[in-house]
Design an enzyme around this catalytic site. Structure first.
Site, short mmCIF file in Angstrom:
data_model
loop_
_atom_site.label_atom_id
_atom_site.label_comp_id
_atom_site.label_asym_id
_atom_site.label_seq_id
_atom_site.Cartn_x
_atom_site.Cartn_y
_atom_site.Cartn_z
N HIS A 44 75.57 26.25 -16.62
CA HIS A 44 74.96 27.27 -15.78
C HIS A 44 75.40 28.70 -16.11
O HIS A 44 74.71 29.64 -15.74
CB HIS A 44 75.23 26.98 -14.30
CG HIS A 44 74.39 25.85 -13.76
ND1 HIS A 44 74.47 24.58 -14.25
CD2 HIS A 44 73.44 25.82 -12.78
CE1 HIS A 44 73.62 23.79 -13.58
NE2 HIS A 44 72.98 24.52 -12.69
N ARG B 190 73.87 32.68 14.22
CA ARG B 190 75.10 32.15 13.61
C ARG B 190 75.02 30.64 13.35
O ARG B 190 76.04 29.96 13.31
CB ARG B 190 76.33 32.45 14.47
CG ARG B 190 76.62 33.92 14.67
CD ARG B 190 78.03 34.15 15.17
NE ARG B 190 78.23 35.55 15.52
CZ ARG B 190 78.09 36.02 16.76
NH1 ARG B 190 77.75 35.22 17.74
NH2 ARG B 190 78.28 37.30 17.00
N LYS C 225 74.90 24.64 -0.27
CA LYS C 225 74.80 26.01 -0.77
C LYS C 225 73.45 26.58 -0.35
O LYS C 225 72.41 25.98 -0.60
CB LYS C 225 74.90 26.05 -2.29
CG LYS C 225 76.32 25.98 -2.80
CD LYS C 225 76.32 26.35 -4.27
CE LYS C 225 77.72 26.35 -4.85
NZ LYS C 225 77.71 26.73 -6.28
N LYS D 34 77.06 14.28 -6.93
CA LYS D 34 77.16 15.60 -6.31
C LYS D 34 77.93 15.50 -4.99
O LYS D 34 78.80 16.33 -4.70
CB LYS D 34 75.77 16.20 -6.08
CG LYS D 34 75.86 17.53 -5.35
CD LYS D 34 74.98 18.60 -5.91
CE LYS D 34 75.32 19.93 -5.29
NZ LYS D 34 74.30 20.94 -5.52
N HIS E 176 72.28 30.70 -16.27
CA HIS E 176 71.95 31.77 -15.33
C HIS E 176 71.68 33.09 -16.04
O HIS E 176 70.78 33.84 -15.67
CB HIS E 176 73.09 31.97 -14.32
CG HIS E 176 73.03 31.03 -13.17
ND1 HIS E 176 74.15 30.69 -12.43
CD2 HIS E 176 72.01 30.34 -12.62
CE1 HIS E 176 73.80 29.83 -11.47
NE2 HIS E 176 72.51 29.60 -11.58
N HIS F 201 64.55 26.67 -14.06
CA HIS F 201 66.00 26.62 -13.95
C HIS F 201 66.60 25.55 -14.87
O HIS F 201 67.54 25.81 -15.62
CB HIS F 201 66.39 26.36 -12.48
CG HIS F 201 67.87 26.22 -12.28
ND1 HIS F 201 68.74 27.27 -12.45
CD2 HIS F 201 68.64 25.15 -11.95
CE1 HIS F 201 69.98 26.86 -12.21
NE2 HIS F 201 69.94 25.57 -11.91
N GLU G 228 69.49 18.69 -14.73
CA GLU G 228 70.63 18.52 -13.83
C GLU G 228 71.11 17.07 -13.82
O GLU G 228 72.30 16.79 -13.67
CB GLU G 228 70.28 18.96 -12.41
CG GLU G 228 69.87 20.42 -12.25
CD GLU G 228 71.04 21.43 -12.32
OE1 GLU G 228 72.21 21.01 -12.37
OE2 GLU G 228 70.74 22.64 -12.34
N GLU H 22 83.85 25.39 -3.09
CA GLU H 22 83.94 25.80 -4.49
C GLU H 22 85.21 26.58 -4.80
O GLU H 22 85.17 27.66 -5.39
CB GLU H 22 82.70 26.63 -4.88
CG GLU H 22 82.48 26.66 -6.38
CD GLU H 22 81.11 27.22 -6.75
OE1 GLU H 22 80.55 27.99 -5.98
OE2 GLU H 22 80.62 26.85 -7.82
N ASN I 209 78.70 23.57 -12.31
CA ASN I 209 78.08 24.69 -13.01
C ASN I 209 78.07 24.49 -14.52
O ASN I 209 77.80 25.43 -15.26
CB ASN I 209 78.78 25.99 -12.64
CG ASN I 209 78.51 26.35 -11.20
OD1 ASN I 209 77.36 26.43 -10.79
ND2 ASN I 209 79.56 26.52 -10.42
N ARG J 143 84.56 21.95 -7.58
CA ARG J 143 83.11 22.07 -7.48
C ARG J 143 82.50 22.88 -8.61
O ARG J 143 81.33 22.72 -8.95
CB ARG J 143 82.73 22.66 -6.11
CG ARG J 143 81.22 22.70 -5.89
CD ARG J 143 80.85 22.97 -4.44
NE ARG J 143 79.41 23.05 -4.32
CZ ARG J 143 78.75 22.95 -3.17
NH1 ARG J 143 79.41 22.79 -2.04
NH2 ARG J 143 77.44 23.04 -3.13
#
Lengths: 363, 363
Positions: free
Chosen positions: A250, A123, A145, A229, A254, A267, A187, A239, A247, A243
């Protein structure tokens, strides 16, 4: 050395940026109050291990930490549930516990994978990010993330989990190939478009120095990218709203990445294409001027990033965007610029408009 | 209906306790502002589904939510990485996204498993716990621990992730067998020993009513248990310090459970045995009186819980305790009472003392 703080209450941490930081890894760990005897599991990939494995080994042998380096195959395929199983087993074998440390040493794949192990083993085990690609340095290593992929989508399984430290050694950029550097620059452009017109102009004015890996300029570029960022993440860690602007580019990016097969496009290349689509959508919706569209295209071109889509079908791309995990209640949200330096979240973009924009990019 | 608040800043939530809450599930969801049309994935096991599947189905069909019930096999074996893969696939098929809801409907296994899916699918989906065993009601459904097992240890892979609501319907207790009720009572005794002497005395004074499932008495017992757990968790969500006291009886308990094979002992039975060991250790270390040892043993006996260990070897148990995930820097910490109502974390308990105590319990 430059420092950027990520302000998240008890989960706050620092990003250290400088040339040669890897050579002082032991000291950085001591500065973090990591105790002598602590077990450190370093997760890396073959490429990074070939380049830096022996240096890391040597640096850590000079310390009183007990460490083990696990090398996973390069590439997106290692971000799998199967690989998490392998790594959990390795962590158990090594006797890792909650007072141990995990180091993610590599690009975005390694950061996401090792971060997810750190988030879920017992955990949660403290971890450090040492990103070795420009993309990871300016983006994925900052913000907490972590994830692995699922057949149905990239990063579909993951957690928000913050590192204790991000260590960015500029010297590793010298061993990247041009295409990987460009991927990171996509980015960087994104931060200019979503947040900071002045930074966007700085990138345009210094695009030659950046492409030639001038470390002084790059230090500034990476620092400002991390700052932006960090600011966004500090305002919306999980998010829930703001946030999502990270994206930008993206949603289409994606979809293209997934359809072409992860690895076909880098990417950042897919994001560059997606930023072209998003800016064009914004133009169709009267949110930006023709000049702004052209300014972004020019910067993307100057960095040698692609703007068009090869070998994919329009209907595939559109249906794939609807599976994006940012989809809420079945509606695709786009992050679209109001101007260079400011974006907003736009829902209910019509299929016809999206079709028209993408059709122009297809080759 | 009784309410207990769990105070965790933006992750705060309520525990609703009452008879017949399941029949009003739809209203509870509306009270939480779950929007019409929201997709709800209910994860349950065969036993619970046989008992309540049709009621849940009926209650949710009266609402405007879109729901799907996934039934996993009963028992600890479902808390596996393999099962997470099955559930991720089901979630994808159902089109679950971040605005959806997951309901954990079952005992501790279901709560831990479904909670882990909620914690990690798309980096977090809101979820609700509807615990259907006394053990889950007083313990595992409260506090945000989610996990699956690894060959090397129970709950070795997991996350801290808080539910939006815990819904405790007392009526489900009527369908539990005696052994399952007793298993829950072990954790109830634990709360008395670690936190509240008055509550311990209340349990002793009302042990007959409790065993006979007097719902008025049980409502008080469950409410106070949840309150104590919520207080401890609010002070230390991530188990950095205080929260460890909730593991009273669990160091030896977990070892016995794992060695005998999960399922051989009910969790609470193993914890009862572990509390006997811990209290005896405390006595050997001059922390408690003979009378306090006897008071705990009497209450454990009154609830029909075991106190001795069958068919296991002493050396096995001791070496297993050293693999516990609460082990820090290789040293096993024990939670030991100072008196009934107060415990402390004791490190460096000598092997000889532990051996002596366990030898007395072996049959």
């Amino acid at each position: 050395m430059e420092l950027v703080g990520v302000d998240l209450e008890e989960r706050s941490y620092e990003i250290k940026i400088g040339a040669g930081l890897l050579a002082n890894l032991g000291q950085s760990l001591i500065d973090l109050d990591i105790k002598a005897g602590t077990k450190i599991l370093i997760i890396t990939d073959k490429r990074v291990n070939d380049l830096y494995g022996s240096e890391i080994n040597q640096r850590l042998e000079e310390t009183d930490f007990e460490f083990k380096i696990i090398v996973v195959p390069e590439g997106e395929k290692s971000k799998s549930l199967n690989m998490t199983k392998v790594l959990y087993d390795e962590a158990v074998d090594f006797g890792l516990d909650r007072s141990s440390l995990i180091i993610a040493f590599g690009g975005g794949v390694i950061g996401d994978l090792a971060g997810f192990i750190a988030a879920t083993y017992m955990r949660g085990v403290p971890f450090i990010q040492i990103p070795t690609t420009l993309l990871a340095q300016v983006d994925s290593s900052v913000g907490g993330k972590t994830a692995v992929n699922h057949e149905a989508g990239k990063n579909l399984i993951g957690a928000f989990y913050q590192p204790e430290l991000v260590l960015i050694d500029l010297e590793v950029l010298n061993t990247l190939d041009q295409r990987d550097v460009r991927s990171g620059l996509a980015e960087v452009i994104k931060y200019g478009v979503i947040w900071d017109k002045e930074f966007f102009n700085y990138l345009q004015a210094n695009h030659k120095e950046i492409k030639e890996l001038d470390l002084d300029v790059l230090a500034k570029v990476i620092q400002r990218s991390c700052q932006i960022k960090a600011e966004v993440v500090a305002k919306d860690e999980k998010e829930l709203g703001l946030r999502a602007i990270l994206n930008y580019g993206h949603t289409i990016g994606h979809a293209i990445e997934a359809l072409a097969g992860y690895g076909e496009y880098r990417h950042g290349e897919a994001v560059a294409i997606g930023m072209i689509s998003a800016m064009e959508l914004a133009y169709k919706l009267d949110m930006v001027t023709k000049e702004e569209v052209e300014a972004q295209t020019e910067l993307i071109n100057n960095f040698g990033l692609p703007t068009t889509i090869n070998k994919l079908r329009l209907d595939q791309i559109i249906s794939k965007t609807k599976q994006d995990k940012k989809v809420k209640d079945g509606e695709v949200n786009f992050i679209l610029p109001n101007s260079i330096g400011e974006v907003e979240i736009v829902s209910g973009v019509k299929n016809e408009v999206l079709t028209e924009v993408l059709a122009k990019q297809l080759r």
